[in-house]
Enzyme design. Sequence first.
Site, PDB file in Angstrom:
ATOM      1  N   THR A 197      -4.705   0.462  -3.508  1.00 49.07           N
ATOM      2  CA  THR A 197      -5.231   1.664  -2.860  1.00 49.07           C
ATOM      3  C   THR A 197      -5.352   2.779  -3.879  1.00 49.07           C
ATOM      4  OG1 THR A 197      -4.124   1.062  -0.795  1.00 49.07           O
ATOM      5  CG2 THR A 197      -4.889   3.328  -0.981  1.00 49.07           C
ATOM      6  N   GLY A 227      -5.906  -0.135   7.920  1.00 46.06           N
ATOM      7  CA  GLY A 227      -4.680   0.565   7.526  1.00 46.06           C
ATOM      8  C   GLY A 227      -4.843   2.070   7.611  1.00 46.06           C
TER       9      GLY A 227
END
Length: 336
Positions: A197, A227
């Site tokens: 990420t 997410g």
Amino acid sequence: MNRRKFLTLSALSAPLLSFQRPLTGSTKPIVVSTWDSGMPVNAAAWEILSKNGTSLDAVEAGAIYIENQINCCVGLGGYPDRDGIVTLDSCIMDEKANCGAVAGLERIKHPISVARKVMENTPHVLLVGAGAQQFALENGFTLEPQQLSEDAQKAYKEWLKKSEYKPVINIENIKPVKQHGPFAPAFFDDGSPNHDTMGLLALDNLFNLSGAVTTSGMAYKIHGRVGDSPIIGAGLFVDNEVGAATSSGVGEEVIRTCGTHTVVEFMRQGYSPTAACKKAVERIVKRNPQKAKEIQVGFLALNNKGQYGAYAIQKGFVFSVKSAMENRIIPSRHLL
Ligand code: GLY
């Protein structure tokens, strides 16, 4: 010093001085990003910030940089879901609380730019799945081939042997990493950046904050799982009156606590960026101390004076900073 000499010196030093810390104690422009792989991301953002560009353009440029790395865990080179499909999540937010996001986007190389188009060209905030892809195609993006990167293919094949769904604490622990010099990002031995990420926050010369997040999400997730990364208030939140925050780690825990919104609200109450991130981490750990031992969440914050800080549940989270005075990787403090 006579007046003529003073004027000459001032003219020569003007470009430098404009980036020095002003008397107010503010640092601008500045960009911070998650992980050590944020170093080249910051460099891409800095290209824009250092030329008086906007923080919005800077964070998009940084995210585009990492999405372009074909062997990277972010973007189309990332790890797939449990069905072998790479799905991308991304969001962007500016100083006026304009924001756009995409989730579960397949076969589009730059989800961050699609997110920006959602923000600028639609009345909506979040587009998902097939609808997000259709919107991307209507806006000039092209469909990439549906294939895993070599690295992801190997890892997926290995994972299929047990098909075990288990988040790892820090994704960098999966494979050995090399550090190529003090300011270089850590890479896997095959040369690919090692985190899943990328969140980045920037403050520009006009004191405007923006943020961006891009990810392929948790490896081997259930198809359709989204997410924290594309959720405003979870993976990213920006409030120009206060500051901005982003997160990395197990997104479900960040969503449950509206993580980055929580960080910004703590900064509003007067907490420093580091202390605000710590308070948000404590909230996650307090909710389920047992579970917290097995997961990682890291928060990164930048306030509207250019002060930054981070905090994580576990050891291992690091972040990258670039301003006129700094260009470095900093280990985050941690709770456990
Ligand atoms: N933080 C990334 C994710 O949970 O998908």
